[in-house]
Design a protein around this motif. Structure first.
Motif, PDB file in Angstrom:
ATOM      1  N   ILE A 136       0.853  -1.048   0.067  1.00 54.03           N
ATOM      2  CA  ILE A 136       0.026  -0.072   0.095  1.00 54.03           C
ATOM      3  C   ILE A 136       0.879   1.213   0.042  1.00 54.03           C
ATOM      4  N   LEU A 137       1.977   1.462   0.736  1.00 49.74           N
ATOM      5  CA  LEU A 137       2.830   2.549   0.881  1.00 49.74           C
ATOM      6  C   LEU A 137       3.463   2.571  -0.541  1.00 49.74           C
ATOM      7  N   ASP A 138       3.907   1.460  -1.179  1.00 51.90           N
ATOM      8  CA  ASP A 138       4.427   1.613  -2.307  1.00 51.90           C
ATOM      9  C   ASP A 138       3.530   1.921  -3.429  1.00 51.90           C
ATOM     10  N   GLU A 139       2.226   2.137  -3.155  1.00 51.53           N
ATOM     11  CA  GLU A 139       1.409   2.125  -4.182  1.00 51.53           C
ATOM     12  C   GLU A 139       1.327   1.001  -5.157  1.00 51.53           C
ATOM     13  N   ARG A 140       1.542  -0.272  -4.847  1.00 54.69           N
ATOM     14  CA  ARG A 140       1.481  -1.361  -5.778  1.00 54.69           C
ATOM     15  C   ARG A 140       0.119  -1.913  -5.823  1.00 54.69           C
ATOM     16  N   VAL A 141      -0.596  -1.851  -6.841  1.00 51.84           N
ATOM     17  CA  VAL A 141      -1.942  -2.254  -7.075  1.00 51.84           C
ATOM     18  C   VAL A 141      -1.860  -3.630  -7.796  1.00 51.84           C
ATOM     19  N   LEU A 142      -2.337  -4.515  -6.983  1.00 53.44           N
ATOM     20  CA  LEU A 142      -2.251  -5.990  -7.704  1.00 53.44           C
ATOM     21  C   LEU A 142      -3.338  -6.187  -8.812  1.00 53.44           C
ATOM     22  N   SER A 143      -3.167  -6.501  -9.983  1.00 51.66           N
ATOM     23  CA  SER A 143      -4.219  -6.818 -10.939  1.00 51.66           C
ATOM     24  C   SER A 143      -4.849  -8.030 -10.362  1.00 51.66           C
ATOM     25  N   ASP A 144      -5.845  -8.333 -11.254  1.00 47.82           N
ATOM     26  CA  ASP A 144      -6.729  -9.552 -10.998  1.00 47.82           C
ATOM     27  C   ASP A 144      -6.029 -10.823 -10.939  1.00 47.82           C
ATOM     28  N   ALA A 145      -5.112 -11.036 -12.024  1.00 44.11           N
ATOM     29  CA  ALA A 145      -4.427 -12.145 -12.287  1.00 44.11           C
ATOM     30  C   ALA A 145      -3.457 -12.285 -10.936  1.00 44.11           C
ATOM     31  N   GLU A 146      -2.941 -11.103 -10.707  1.00 42.92           N
ATOM     32  CA  GLU A 146      -1.894 -11.083  -9.643  1.00 42.92           C
ATOM     33  C   GLU A 146      -2.602 -11.504  -8.309  1.00 42.92           C
ATOM     34  N   LEU A 147      -3.698 -10.904  -8.052  1.00 41.03           N
ATOM     35  CA  LEU A 147      -4.272 -11.163  -7.018  1.00 41.03           C
ATOM     36  C   LEU A 147      -4.763 -12.834  -6.795  1.00 41.03           C
ATOM     37  N   GLY A 148      -4.972 -13.416  -7.810  1.00 37.65           N
ATOM     38  CA  GLY A 148      -5.349 -14.673  -7.777  1.00 37.65           C
ATOM     39  C   GLY A 148      -4.157 -15.488  -7.715  1.00 37.65           C
ATOM     40  N   GLY A 149      -2.819 -15.314  -7.977  1.00 40.54           N
ATOM     41  CA  GLY A 149      -1.849 -15.849  -7.677  1.00 40.54           C
ATOM     42  C   GLY A 149      -1.228 -15.734  -6.210  1.00 40.54           C
TER      43      GLY A 149
END
Length: 346
Positions: free
Chosen positions: A269-282
């Protein structure tokens, strides 16, 4: 401030309670924590005409003559008394005299009720005391007693922006619904203490045990810079922990495990890294496998073969879990799983 002593009958407190002028929960007071057995033991003392500890109050009279009695020390005792004469308490517990066991207010003989109303309590009234003096008095009265824990004492001492923020966050039912904290811990404000550790972890990194916790309360009492922004980041981090676990917190809902997960997600969150749907699934898949392996590795009789980082993590959870080095290691392992890279070994 002149805390002179006087005697007031229970009926004196009854009058102020029924007209709404008895303040049992000023800002510095802890939450109600007594069990029915503890309350019953106090009532048993009164019914047996035995002395009970004195009560400290501050009487505040407004220009229009309205008076409020603010309880500085003795909240638990007065709540027990009120609960009994409101017919909400049945006397229970091994310390209650056989003659009163199972008794409720409406089952008392009128002569006993009259004697109850006349029971005198030693009351120390604080005259012309400021808020600061009252808070200091409360801390002094409780600092050397085992009854109040450190967080309850912080609640008595601080009233500024930092404690306001963490208590607001802790009041969300989310914490008990997901069993991160228990109702018993909430009554003793240990949920607030845990939220404090999580927020400080976002602000400045993990603490070594609870060292430095009081320093943050003191430093940020008058002014908590960017308070609104940090509250948003906290909610975003908590939401991310919910997403990566698909709202299934089994195995992660101990304070040790959730602390590690929360701060690992916080780094994204602090690095403002947003997970894509595919990344979240992984991430979800990796954490499920890791959870099963770590739970098995923690068992003393486990005969499974696991990656080194799994056994290192399990060891860092089960031994000296609040040491700074072990906290940092656990966070690094989970962060690696979030990012899909090889986790480090201890």
């Amino acid at each position: 401030m002149n805390p002179h002593a006087t005697n007031h009958p229970i009926s004196w407190f009854q009058k102020y309670f029924f007209d709404g002028s008895l303040d049992l929960s000023p800002a510095f007071q802890r939450r109600p924590v007594w069990s029915d057995a503890q309350s019953s033991y106090l009532i048993d003392s009164i019914l047996n005409d035995l002395p009970i500890p004195e009560v400290f109050v501050r009487t505040i009279t407004l220009p229009d003559g309205d008076t409020t009695v603010e309880v500085v020390d003795g909240q638990q005792r007065l709540r027990s008394i009120i609960k009994f004469f409101s017919n909400d308490l049945e006397l229970t517990g091994s310390d209650v005299s056989p003659a009163w066991l199972g008794v409720t207010w409406d089952r008392l003989d009128p002569s006993v009720q009259q004697r109850f109303w006349s029971f005198k309590i030693v009351v120390r009234e604080l005259e012309n005391a400021s808020d600061t003096e009252v808070r200091d008095m409360f801390r002094r009265l409780n600092a050397n007693q085992s009854g109040l824990n450190l967080q309850e004492l912080r609640h008595a001492q601080y009233r500024g922006e930092f404690i306001t923020a963490v208590e607001k966050i802790a009041d969300d039912p989310w914490w008990t619904v997901n069993r991160i904290v228990t109702p018993t811990q909430c009554r003793r404000m240990l949920d607030v203490e845990f939220v404090s550790e999580l927020l400080i972890g976002l602000l400045a990194g993990p603490l070594d045990k609870k060292k430095g916790l009081d320093g943050f309360y003191s430093d940020y009492d008058e002014h908590f810079p960017d308070q609104g922004l940090w509250e948003v980041r906290f909610r975003q981090t908590r939401d991310l922990t919910t997403a990566v676990l698909e709202r299934r917190f089994r195995g992660w809902n101990s304070k040790t495990e959730y602390y590690s997960l929360f701060l690992a997600c916080g780094r994204l969150i602090l690095d403002e890294r947003v997970l894509s749907d595919a990344e979240l699934g992984g991430v979800i898949a990796r954490l499920k496998v890791f959870r099963n392996e770590a739970d098995e590795a923690k068992k003393r009789d486990s005969k499974g073969s696991f990656p080194r980082y799994v056994t290192d993590y399990a060891d860092a959870v089960t031994r000296a879990s609040t040491d700074l080095a072990r906290r940092i290691y656990r966070i690094r392992v989970i962060e690696a799983l979030l990012l899909g890279v090889d986790p480090p070994e201890l």
